[in-house]
Design a protein around this motif. Structure first.
Motif, short mmCIF file in Angstrom:
data_model
loop_
_atom_site.label_atom_id
_atom_site.label_comp_id
_atom_site.label_asym_id
_atom_site.label_seq_id
_atom_site.Cartn_x
_atom_site.Cartn_y
_atom_site.Cartn_z
N ILE A 110 8.26 -17.95 -5.98
CA ILE A 110 7.92 -17.32 -7.26
C ILE A 110 9.19 -16.84 -7.93
O ILE A 110 10.07 -16.25 -7.30
N THR B 133 8.64 -7.58 -1.61
CA THR B 133 9.57 -8.20 -2.54
C THR B 133 9.64 -7.42 -3.85
O THR B 133 10.69 -7.38 -4.51
N SER B 134 8.53 -6.80 -4.24
CA SER B 134 8.50 -6.04 -5.50
C SER B 134 9.23 -4.71 -5.39
O SER B 134 9.39 -4.01 -6.38
N VAL C 239 0.72 -17.04 -9.19
CA VAL C 239 0.12 -17.01 -7.85
C VAL C 239 -1.25 -17.67 -7.94
O VAL C 239 -2.29 -17.02 -7.94
N ILE D 135 7.84 -11.15 -10.75
CA ILE D 135 7.37 -10.14 -9.81
C ILE D 135 7.70 -8.76 -10.36
O ILE D 135 8.86 -8.44 -10.62
N ASN E 171 4.05 -9.49 1.76
CA ASN E 171 5.38 -10.04 1.46
C ASN E 171 5.71 -9.84 -0.01
O ASN E 171 6.83 -9.43 -0.36
N LEU E 172 4.75 -10.12 -0.89
CA LEU E 172 5.02 -9.93 -2.32
C LEU E 172 5.23 -8.46 -2.64
O LEU E 172 6.11 -8.11 -3.44
N LEU F 194 -1.73 -10.59 -9.55
CA LEU F 194 -0.39 -10.15 -9.92
C LEU F 194 -0.41 -9.41 -11.26
O LEU F 194 0.32 -8.43 -11.44
N SER G 62 4.86 -16.57 3.24
CA SER G 62 6.14 -15.99 2.84
C SER G 62 6.97 -17.00 2.04
O SER G 62 7.66 -16.64 1.09
N VAL H 177 5.67 -17.06 -1.51
CA VAL H 177 6.18 -15.93 -2.30
C VAL H 177 7.64 -16.16 -2.69
O VAL H 177 8.04 -15.85 -3.82
N TRP I 3 0.36 -11.04 0.46
CA TRP I 3 0.44 -9.88 -0.44
C TRP I 3 1.34 -8.78 0.10
O TRP I 3 1.98 -8.07 -0.69
#
Length: 384
Positions: free
Chosen positions: A155, A227-228, A136, A160, A223-224, A107, A149, A152, A221
């Motif tokens: 977090i 999300t970002s 993470v 993020i 999913n993250l 991250l 998921s 994530v 990753w």
């Protein structure tokens, strides 16, 4: 065309002792394409981001004086010369391609790459994805394989980074260092490497994750990344050539020999482990993955139910695979009940065949078995 149409490129590496060594030459095609796309001076710049290091920029823009080289032959020669110069520079200063901080901070590298890349740019994240640093920390997260998921989602959004306007490609997920074990000493020196058993007996060579864990890494990753807020998130599963690592940072080991579970979440069962080839017959190895799930279901609160969703790969001339994927999903649920899962927790089997692939296993119309394996799965989802 305006200056804003240039596409900045950043290549980011975690480059730890637990992963293969950095091999920039493996990205020659991508770098050449980037340089060929230059419209204005500086468009061919490439930024390298490595864990714990300051970003380094190389300019591959083919120039004639203060203008872009127009002659295609000379342009190709210039790009080749610039690329060779870049490779020579990093070879002469190899330490800049080795992580300088301990742990495996995916991250943090992602955040640094975003900061180095203007909106509209492209980022190639080269990493095993086996992050061991907060927030993470897969070394401490017992159920990330079952519910990536959900992991994530836990977090803190403030942790993020904002990747809005950047296109992200992830490559190398699940690849670990095997040619130079992290727990060895330098063969040319009596000085113990920081990851050696003399330095820290708790640190050993990171074993490569199996298909199910690799799928979980992909899900986590992607999913993250989504999300970002990235404009696109893709995975390139073409393997980068393995090279020995020279990094000496210390990285905890993540274990994959046990499947942890709870009463909510998703677990992906890899068909090449769980089933005989081209069959719905379960293997003995499947029980090692299914037994912990059955045990958990036996202790879950009332109302929990597990559904199974079968997937196959697209194989030209072999149909849509719906029948096979349905049979596999059905057999998995039946086996869970045989292993002790209460009857009232057993849900519905569904076969999607090749209609919902994880990756395109026929890129440009060419079938690829390495990608096809990623699409042959049974996804188990526990809901309430």
């Amino acid at each position: 065309m305006t200056r804003s149409e240039a596409t900045p490129l950043t290549i980011a590496y975690t480059a730890t002792s637990a992963e293969p060594g950095v091999n920039i030459a493996a990205l020659t095609d991508a770098l050449t394409h980037h340089a060929n796309s230059a419209l204005f001076p500086g468009d061919g710049e490439v930024t390298l981001v490595v864990q714990g290091r300051a970003p380094v920029t190389f300019d591959l823009t083919p120039m004639r004086g203060d203008q872009i080289e127009a002659d295609m032959h000379k342009k190709a020669e210039q790009i080749n010369d610039q690329l060779n110069h870049m490779l020579a520079e990093v070879a002469a200063h190899s330490e800049i391609l080795e992580a300088s901080t301990n742990g495996l901070d995916v991250l943090g590298v992602y955040d640094q790459a975003i900061a180095a890349t203007p909106q509209g740019g492209e980022i190639v994240m080269v990493t095993s994805g086996l992050s061991t640093t907060d927030p993470v920390d897969l070394d401490a997260a017992g159920d990330w394989q079952l519910n990536p998921s959900g992991f994530v989602a836990q977090i803190n959004p403030r942790d993020i980074p904002d990747a809005q306007g950047r296109s992200i490609t992830w490559t190398g997920l699940g690849q670990t260092s095997t040619s130079h074990a992290a727990g060895t000493t330098d063969p040319t020196s009596t000085r113990a490497r920081p990851n050696s058993q003399q330095a820290n007996k708790k640190l050993h060579t990171q074993h490569a994750p199996g298909p199910a864990a690799r799928q979980a890494l992909h899900d986590l990753w992607l999913n993250l990344c989504e999300t970002s807020g990235a404009s696109s998130c893709t995975i390139d599963d073409s393997l980068l050539p393995a090279t020995p690592t020279t990094a000496t940072n210390r990285v905890p080991v993540i274990e994959f020999d046990q499947v942890t579970t709870n009463c909510l979440g998703t677990f992906t069962l890899a068909a090449d482990i769980a089933f005989s080839p081209n069959s719905a017959d379960l293997t003995q190895a499947a029980d090692k993955l299914l037994a912990p799930i059955a045990d958990a279901l036996a202790t879950c609160p009332d109302g929990r139910r597990i559904n199974a969703y079968g997937h196959t790969a697209e194989v030209p001339g072999s149909g849509d695979g719906i029948g096979l994927s349905t049979a596999r999903a059905t057999n998995v649920l039946a086996r869970l009940q045989q292993l002790g899962a209460p009857r009232n927790t057993i849900g519905i089997p569904t076969g999607y065949g090749d209609t919902r692939p994880t990756v395109d296993n026929t890129p440009n119309g060419a079938y690829r078995e390495d990608l096809a394996r990623l699409n042959r799965t049974v996804e188990l989802t526990i809901t309430n």
